[in-house]
Write a protein that holds these residues in place. Structure first.
Motif, PDB file in Angstrom:
ATOM      1  N   ALA A  30       1.029  -1.190   0.009  1.00 47.91           N
ATOM      2  CA  ALA A  30      -0.113   0.057  -0.023  1.00 47.91           C
ATOM      3  C   ALA A  30       0.899   1.274   0.156  1.00 47.91           C
ATOM      4  O   ALA A  30       0.210   2.267  -0.447  1.00 47.91           O
ATOM      5  CB  ALA A  30      -0.832  -0.230   1.285  1.00 47.91           C
ATOM      6  N   ASN A  31       2.308   1.186   0.741  1.00 51.02           N
ATOM      7  CA  ASN A  31       3.039   2.605   0.569  1.00 51.02           C
ATOM      8  C   ASN A  31       3.266   2.785  -0.542  1.00 51.02           C
ATOM      9  O   ASN A  31       3.629   4.123  -0.978  1.00 51.02           O
ATOM     10  CB  ASN A  31       4.146   2.116   1.460  1.00 51.02           C
ATOM     11  N   LEU A  32       3.192   1.793  -1.626  1.00 55.37           N
ATOM     12  CA  LEU A  32       3.921   2.272  -2.978  1.00 55.37           C
ATOM     13  C   LEU A  32       2.571   3.257  -3.679  1.00 55.37           C
ATOM     14  O   LEU A  32       2.999   3.908  -4.638  1.00 55.37           O
ATOM     15  CB  LEU A  32       4.007   1.251  -3.810  1.00 55.37           C
ATOM     16  N   TYR A  33       1.475   3.245  -3.157  1.00 49.71           N
ATOM     17  CA  TYR A  33       0.335   3.533  -4.050  1.00 49.71           C
ATOM     18  C   TYR A  33      -0.518   4.970  -3.366  1.00 49.71           C
ATOM     19  O   TYR A  33      -1.350   5.358  -3.786  1.00 49.71           O
ATOM     20  CB  TYR A  33      -0.738   2.603  -4.422  1.00 49.71           C
ATOM     21  N   TYR A  34       0.028   4.844  -2.041  1.00 46.53           N
ATOM     22  CA  TYR A  34      -0.540   6.311  -1.118  1.00 46.53           C
ATOM     23  C   TYR A  34      -0.577   7.410  -1.855  1.00 46.53           C
ATOM     24  O   TYR A  34      -1.526   8.187  -1.925  1.00 46.53           O
ATOM     25  CB  TYR A  34      -0.061   6.388   0.178  1.00 46.53           C
ATOM     26  N   ASN A  35       0.274   7.569  -2.729  1.00 49.42           N
ATOM     27  CA  ASN A  35       0.473   8.850  -3.339  1.00 49.42           C
ATOM     28  C   ASN A  35      -0.128   9.181  -4.716  1.00 49.42           C
ATOM     29  O   ASN A  35      -0.314  10.495  -4.953  1.00 49.42           O
ATOM     30  CB  ASN A  35       2.272   9.045  -3.794  1.00 49.42           C
ATOM     31  N   GLN A  36      -0.782   8.125  -5.113  1.00 46.50           N
ATOM     32  CA  GLN A  36      -1.525   8.369  -6.444  1.00 46.50           C
ATOM     33  C   GLN A  36      -2.754   9.403  -6.331  1.00 46.50           C
ATOM     34  O   GLN A  36      -2.715  10.342  -6.972  1.00 46.50           O
ATOM     35  CB  GLN A  36      -1.928   6.959  -7.126  1.00 46.50           C
ATOM     36  N   PRO A  37      -3.467   9.126  -5.525  1.00 50.78           N
ATOM     37  CA  PRO A  37      -4.533  10.118  -5.392  1.00 50.78           C
ATOM     38  C   PRO A  37      -4.210  11.507  -4.737  1.00 50.78           C
ATOM     39  O   PRO A  37      -4.927  12.538  -5.001  1.00 50.78           O
ATOM     40  CB  PRO A  37      -5.638   9.439  -4.263  1.00 50.78           C
ATOM     41  N   LEU A  38      -3.027  11.604  -4.290  1.00 45.78           N
ATOM     42  CA  LEU A  38      -2.530  12.543  -3.489  1.00 45.78           C
ATOM     43  C   LEU A  38      -1.809  13.565  -4.419  1.00 45.78           C
ATOM     44  O   LEU A  38      -1.200  14.667  -4.075  1.00 45.78           O
ATOM     45  CB  LEU A  38      -1.698  12.466  -2.285  1.00 45.78           C
ATOM     46  N   LEU A  39      -1.330  13.442  -5.710  1.00 49.07           N
ATOM     47  CA  LEU A  39      -0.335  13.808  -6.688  1.00 49.07           C
ATOM     48  C   LEU A  39      -0.813  15.444  -6.803  1.00 49.07           C
ATOM     49  O   LEU A  39       0.045  16.283  -6.704  1.00 49.07           O
ATOM     50  CB  LEU A  39      -0.216  13.200  -7.754  1.00 49.07           C
ATOM     51  N   GLU A  40      -1.998  15.740  -7.106  1.00 50.63           N
ATOM     52  CA  GLU A  40      -2.390  16.948  -7.171  1.00 50.63           C
ATOM     53  C   GLU A  40      -2.342  17.871  -5.858  1.00 50.63           C
ATOM     54  O   GLU A  40      -2.097  18.976  -6.027  1.00 50.63           O
ATOM     55  CB  GLU A  40      -4.071  17.040  -7.881  1.00 50.63           C
ATOM     56  N   MET A  41      -2.536  17.153  -4.900  1.00 50.59           N
ATOM     57  CA  MET A  41      -2.362  18.023  -3.723  1.00 50.59           C
ATOM     58  C   MET A  41      -0.824  18.272  -3.252  1.00 50.59           C
ATOM     59  O   MET A  41      -0.638  19.207  -2.718  1.00 50.59           O
ATOM     60  CB  MET A  41      -3.083  17.057  -2.449  1.00 50.59           C
ATOM     61  N   LEU A  42      -0.174  17.284  -3.357  1.00 51.24           N
ATOM     62  CA  LEU A  42       1.146  17.405  -3.440  1.00 51.24           C
ATOM     63  C   LEU A  42       1.745  18.624  -4.282  1.00 51.24           C
ATOM     64  O   LEU A  42       2.596  19.388  -3.988  1.00 51.24           O
ATOM     65  CB  LEU A  42       2.026  16.342  -3.489  1.00 51.24           C
ATOM     66  N   ARG A  43       1.286  18.718  -5.685  1.00 54.06           N
ATOM     67  CA  ARG A  43       1.681  19.602  -6.440  1.00 54.06           C
ATOM     68  C   ARG A  43       1.256  20.843  -6.077  1.00 54.06           C
ATOM     69  O   ARG A  43       2.054  21.932  -6.163  1.00 54.06           O
ATOM     70  CB  ARG A  43       1.007  19.365  -7.913  1.00 54.06           C
ATOM     71  N   GLU A  44       0.105  21.228  -5.546  1.00 54.71           N
ATOM     72  CA  GLU A  44      -0.372  22.438  -5.037  1.00 54.71           C
ATOM     73  C   GLU A  44       0.485  22.807  -3.682  1.00 54.71           C
ATOM     74  O   GLU A  44       0.550  24.145  -3.531  1.00 54.71           O
ATOM     75  CB  GLU A  44      -1.953  22.462  -4.620  1.00 54.71           C
ATOM     76  N   ILE A 152      -3.352  -2.701  -2.353  1.00 54.50           N
ATOM     77  CA  ILE A 152      -3.301  -1.503  -3.516  1.00 54.50           C
ATOM     78  C   ILE A 152      -4.756  -0.756  -3.425  1.00 54.50           C
ATOM     79  O   ILE A 152      -4.738   0.441  -3.508  1.00 54.50           O
ATOM     80  CB  ILE A 152      -2.939  -2.098  -4.810  1.00 54.50           C
ATOM     81  N   LEU A 153      -5.796  -1.456  -3.704  1.00 53.92           N
ATOM     82  CA  LEU A 153      -7.083  -0.869  -3.525  1.00 53.92           C
ATOM     83  C   LEU A 153      -7.330  -0.171  -2.452  1.00 53.92           C
ATOM     84  O   LEU A 153      -7.737   1.157  -2.440  1.00 53.92           O
ATOM     85  CB  LEU A 153      -8.194  -1.901  -3.909  1.00 53.92           C
ATOM     86  N   ALA A 154      -6.989  -0.670  -1.437  1.00 50.94           N
ATOM     87  CA  ALA A 154      -7.416  -0.059  -0.080  1.00 50.94           C
ATOM     88  C   ALA A 154      -6.653   1.384   0.071  1.00 50.94           C
ATOM     89  O   ALA A 154      -6.927   2.315   0.507  1.00 50.94           O
ATOM     90  CB  ALA A 154      -7.297  -0.710   1.011  1.00 50.94           C
ATOM     91  N   SER A 155      -5.291   1.286  -0.437  1.00 48.63           N
ATOM     92  CA  SER A 155      -4.438   2.271  -0.278  1.00 48.63           C
ATOM     93  C   SER A 155      -5.076   3.677  -0.940  1.00 48.63           C
ATOM     94  O   SER A 155      -4.970   4.788  -0.424  1.00 48.63           O
ATOM     95  CB  SER A 155      -2.944   1.771  -0.739  1.00 48.63           C
TER      96      SER A 155
END
Length: 392
Positions: A30-44, A152-155
């Motif tokens: 899961a640690n590998l995929y936590y970032n995917q929904p957060l990428l736009e938030m991280l960019r901002e 992966i899904l839960a992450s």
């Protein structure tokens, strides 16, 4: 079974241990995929470009591929339990470091370390194959893979919701705590397994090259699965950017919920495991590639619709499981005593394909937006299909 007991090849794996392997595999990957929904938030947050934010996911994938190549072979030389505990400790530190990072470059670098140390599921998959009774081998591999896929899904769902409610830093603090808890479970319940290789680490790494040269089928199955995974990651690496714009204009919580649609793929893994030998590897590969192409048509032609996105995610996830498990499961029979190294070769190439797809997705988005991403994913799928079309 005590934590100090030894597994014996072919003796069978207790149900409780399979549950532990599947659970720890899920929370680790899961640690590998936590970032995917957060990428736009991280960019901002860091006022960066989409390409810089994309590198967070890219470096995690590259780290994972390198961890597979250089860390996983150690399981043939030393205690799996020790390797897992050390990796969990490093993960907890890297995740906590990410939670307090003040620059996007720090997040990128720590994402690389997170990728390197999140490889524990690939200690468990060959363990399930090597120590299962023959008639339960593919089923047990499918169970561990299902745990990995649920992780992966839960992450994505959890990180999307946590990010929207409390911010992206909270997600990394939670993840660090989960790694501490997982280390306690591993120390208490994971037994040791006998080493499969006598020699030095250098000799072990050279043996990987020997296996690659010895088995053409290992090279072929690994590369075509890698191309398909590159296509798969091409979609997920740019989805947060797509959903932030018109016509959706939504946040990380919705991106995470879309990840939940992939539950169909997780449920497919154990079914595929039972049917591989009956249906055949080639047929599963062709079917999986056809599903990928269908998904990219949905994303490209009707990509402004939630219905098309959901349908496409379901189809591409099922297709990915057909491709991965059909290519991976039968490779363990090539040389059972080297199952860990064979899995290392397969998964290193597999995640190299994922890193390539992530990189190309970022470049395509920067150059041509969602249309570029769709075209890139379709081309990667066509390459995988061409490899699957060749006769065995």
């Amino acid at each position: 079974m005590s934590a100090r007991s030894m597994l014996e090849p072919g003796a069978g794996i207790p149900t409780r241990l399979l549950a532990v392997l599947a659970t720890v595999a899920g929370v680790a990957v899961a640690n590998l995929y936590y970032n995917q929904p957060l990428l736009e938030m991280l960019r901002e947050q860091f006022a960066s470009t989409t390409l810089a934010a994309n590198r967070i996911a890219l470096y995690a994938q590259v780290g994972y591929a390198l961890g597979l190549l250089f860390v996983i072979p150690l399981a043939d030389l030393m205690s799996r339990r020790r390797i897992v505990v050390v990796n969990l400790a490093l993960l907890a530190a890297a995740l906590a470091g990410t939670a307090v990072a003040q620059r996007i470059e720090a997040v990128q670098g720590l994402s690389f370390l997170i990728g390197v140390c999140s490889v524990m599921p690939h200690l468990f998959i060959p363990l399930a194959a090597q120590y299962s009774t023959p008639e339960l081998k593919t089923r047990n591999v499918g169970i561990v893979l299902s745990g990995l896929l649920v992780g992966i899904l839960a992450s994505r769902v959890v990180s999307g919701a946590v990010g929207e409610l409390w911010g992206w830093r909270a997600m990394y603090w939670i993840a660090a705590g989960l790694m501490v808890a997982a280390s306690g479970v591993v120390v208490a319940l994971l037994p040791d397994a006998r080493p499969n290789f006598s020699g030095s680490y250098g000799e072990l790494m050279r043996s990987l090259l020997t296996l690659v040269r010895r088995y053409p089928v290992l090279r072929r199955y690994s590369v075509r699965a890698a191309c398909a995974f590159g296509s798969f990651m091409c979609f997920w690496a740019s989805l947060a950017f797509r959903m932030a714009g018109e016509p959706f204009c939504v946040g990380s919580d919705v991106v995470g919920l879309l990840g939940l649609c992939g539950v169909a793929g997780a449920l497919t893994a154990s079914v595929v495991g039972r049917w591989i030998e009956r249906v055949g590897v080639q047929r599963f590969n062709r079917a999986g590639c056809a599903m990928h192409l269908a998904a990219w048509v949905l994303f490209g032609v009707w990509g402004d619709s939630y219905v098309a996105l959901v349908a496409g995610i379901v189809v591409i996830d099922i297709g990915m499981q057909c491709i991965q498990l059909s290519n991976q499961a039968l490779l363990f029979d090539l040389e059972p005593s080297a199952s860990n190294r064979i899995n290392t070769i397969f998964m290193s190439i597999f995640f190299t394909g994922g890193a390539l797809g992530t990189f190309l997705s970022g470049v395509a988005w920067s150059a041509a937006g969602w249309g570029g991403v769709v075209a890139t994913g379709g081309v990667l799928t066509l390459v995988a299909l061409a490899l699957a079309a060749k006769k065995e």
